[in-house]
Design a protein around this motif. Sequence first.
Motif, PDB file in Angstrom:
ATOM      1  N   THR A  96     -15.740   9.610  -0.857  1.00 14.57           N
ATOM      2  CA  THR A  96     -14.328   9.312  -1.095  1.00 14.57           C
ATOM      3  C   THR A  96     -13.916   8.063  -0.337  1.00 14.57           C
ATOM      4  N   ASN A  97     -12.798   7.507  -0.744  1.00 16.33           N
ATOM      5  CA  ASN A  97     -12.263   6.327  -0.096  1.00 16.33           C
ATOM      6  C   ASN A  97     -10.834   6.629   0.376  1.00 16.33           C
ATOM      7  N   PHE A  98     -10.686   7.716   1.116  1.00 13.86           N
ATOM      8  CA  PHE A  98      -9.392   8.110   1.637  1.00 13.86           C
ATOM      9  C   PHE A  98      -9.150   7.428   2.974  1.00 13.86           C
ATOM     10  N   SER A  99      -7.904   7.166   3.267  1.00 12.60           N
ATOM     11  CA  SER A  99      -7.550   6.625   4.578  1.00 12.60           C
ATOM     12  C   SER A  99      -7.235   7.778   5.519  1.00 12.60           C
ATOM     13  N   ASN A 100      -7.720   7.691   6.726  1.00 12.42           N
ATOM     14  CA  ASN A 100      -7.389   8.665   7.756  1.00 12.42           C
ATOM     15  C   ASN A 100      -6.312   8.036   8.619  1.00 12.42           C
ATOM     16  N   PHE A 101      -5.060   8.372   8.340  1.00 15.79           N
ATOM     17  CA  PHE A 101      -3.951   7.706   9.009  1.00 15.79           C
ATOM     18  C   PHE A 101      -3.849   8.057  10.492  1.00 15.79           C
ATOM     19  N   ASP A 102      -4.452   9.168  10.909  1.00 13.75           N
ATOM     20  CA  ASP A 102      -4.442   9.486  12.335  1.00 13.75           C
ATOM     21  C   ASP A 102      -5.364   8.545  13.112  1.00 13.75           C
ATOM     22  N   LYS A 103      -6.435   8.088  12.477  1.00 17.00           N
ATOM     23  CA  LYS A 103      -7.384   7.193  13.137  1.00 17.00           C
ATOM     24  C   LYS A 103      -7.141   5.725  12.802  1.00 17.00           C
ATOM     25  N   ASP A 104      -6.758   5.455  11.559  1.00 16.67           N
ATOM     26  CA  ASP A 104      -6.735   4.084  11.050  1.00 16.67           C
ATOM     27  C   ASP A 104      -5.331   3.527  10.850  1.00 16.67           C
ATOM     28  N   LYS A 105      -4.424   3.812  11.744  1.00 15.54           N
ATOM     29  CA  LYS A 105      -3.070   3.279  11.595  1.00 15.54           C
ATOM     30  C   LYS A 105      -3.076   1.795  11.926  1.00 15.54           C
ATOM     31  N   LYS A 129      -1.444  -1.836  10.558  1.00 17.65           N
ATOM     32  CA  LYS A 129      -0.421  -2.452   9.722  1.00 17.65           C
ATOM     33  C   LYS A 129      -1.024  -3.275   8.584  1.00 17.65           C
ATOM     34  N   SER A 130      -2.225  -3.775   8.768  1.00 17.48           N
ATOM     35  CA  SER A 130      -2.841  -4.633   7.750  1.00 17.48           C
ATOM     36  C   SER A 130      -3.185  -3.871   6.470  1.00 17.48           C
ATOM     37  N   TYR A 131      -3.246  -2.542   6.515  1.00 20.08           N
ATOM     38  CA  TYR A 131      -3.534  -1.751   5.325  1.00 20.08           C
ATOM     39  C   TYR A 131      -2.341  -1.640   4.387  1.00 20.08           C
ATOM     40  N   PHE A 132      -1.153  -1.980   4.857  1.00 15.26           N
ATOM     41  CA  PHE A 132       0.068  -1.739   4.104  1.00 15.26           C
ATOM     42  C   PHE A 132       0.765  -3.039   3.754  1.00 15.26           C
ATOM     43  N   LYS A 133       1.344  -3.069   2.554  1.00 13.46           N
ATOM     44  CA  LYS A 133       2.118  -4.225   2.109  1.00 13.46           C
ATOM     45  C   LYS A 133       3.351  -3.728   1.369  1.00 13.46           C
ATOM     46  N   VAL A 134       4.435  -4.475   1.473  1.00 15.75           N
ATOM     47  CA  VAL A 134       5.648  -4.145   0.748  1.00 15.75           C
ATOM     48  C   VAL A 134       5.338  -4.179  -0.750  1.00 15.75           C
ATOM     49  N   ARG A 135       5.874  -3.239  -1.484  1.00 10.65           N
ATOM     50  CA  ARG A 135       5.727  -3.042  -2.929  1.00 10.65           C
ATOM     51  C   ARG A 135       4.411  -2.368  -3.325  1.00 10.65           C
ATOM     52  N   GLN A 136       3.602  -1.957  -2.355  1.00  8.03           N
ATOM     53  CA  GLN A 136       2.411  -1.176  -2.686  1.00  8.03           C
ATOM     54  C   GLN A 136       2.837   0.233  -3.066  1.00  8.03           C
ATOM     55  N   VAL A 137       2.074   0.843  -3.972  1.00 11.40           N
ATOM     56  CA  VAL A 137       2.292   2.234  -4.341  1.00 11.40           C
ATOM     57  C   VAL A 137       1.158   3.050  -3.737  1.00 11.40           C
ATOM     58  N   TRP A 138       1.537   4.116  -3.028  1.00  8.82           N
ATOM     59  CA  TRP A 138       0.563   4.984  -2.377  1.00  8.82           C
ATOM     60  C   TRP A 138       0.676   6.398  -2.923  1.00  8.82           C
ATOM     61  N   SER A 152       8.141  -3.012  12.608  1.00  5.86           N
ATOM     62  CA  SER A 152       7.292  -3.289  13.771  1.00  5.86           C
ATOM     63  C   SER A 152       8.177  -3.396  15.001  1.00  5.86           C
ATOM     64  N   PRO A 153       7.696  -3.135  16.165  1.00  3.21           N
ATOM     65  CA  PRO A 153       6.337  -2.747  16.543  1.00  3.21           C
ATOM     66  C   PRO A 153       6.095  -1.248  16.460  1.00  3.21           C
ATOM     67  N   ALA A 154       7.085  -0.463  16.074  1.00  2.01           N
ATOM     68  CA  ALA A 154       6.945   0.997  16.031  1.00  2.01           C
ATOM     69  C   ALA A 154       6.026   1.473  14.906  1.00  2.01           C
ATOM     70  N   PHE A 155       5.672   0.577  13.984  1.00  3.39           N
ATOM     71  CA  PHE A 155       4.852   0.892  12.826  1.00  3.39           C
ATOM     72  C   PHE A 155       5.389   2.105  12.077  1.00  3.39           C
ATOM     73  N   LYS A 156       6.505   1.877  11.424  1.00  2.00           N
ATOM     74  CA  LYS A 156       7.098   2.876  10.545  1.00  2.00           C
ATOM     75  C   LYS A 156       7.244   2.251   9.173  1.00  2.00           C
ATOM     76  N   LEU A 157       7.116   3.095   8.160  1.00  7.06           N
ATOM     77  CA  LEU A 157       7.257   2.637   6.792  1.00  7.06           C
ATOM     78  C   LEU A 157       8.543   3.180   6.199  1.00  7.06           C
ATOM     79  N   CYS A 158       9.284   2.340   5.521  1.00  8.14           N
ATOM     80  CA  CYS A 158      10.420   2.779   4.719  1.00  8.14           C
ATOM     81  C   CYS A 158       9.894   2.865   3.289  1.00  8.14           C
TER      82      CYS A 158
END
Length: 74
Positions: free
Chosen positions: A12-21, A23-32, A53-59
């Motif tokens: 699988t190609n899943f992201s492990n957000f607990d390990k791999d947080k 910011k470079s993995y995310f972009k505005v207008r991406q669909v997850w 940033s720097p809190a690394f939260k997504l809206c």
Amino acid sequence: MTKLKTFEYAYTNFSNFDKDKDKSYFKVRQVWAAYDTLDAMPRFYAVIRKILSPAFKLCITWLEPETLNEDESK
């Protein structure tokens, strides 16, 4: 409090957000896709609206399906 289930799948190609947080993995207008705990299928989708940033939260905005006809709903 609900106990979370863990699913493991080979190749699988899943992201492990607990390990791999990262910011470079995310972009505005991406669909997850978010996977449900029932059978680990992608049931929920969200589009990224802003990255804080720097809190690394997504809206995000959760997306809802809009069927074109009754057959599509089935």
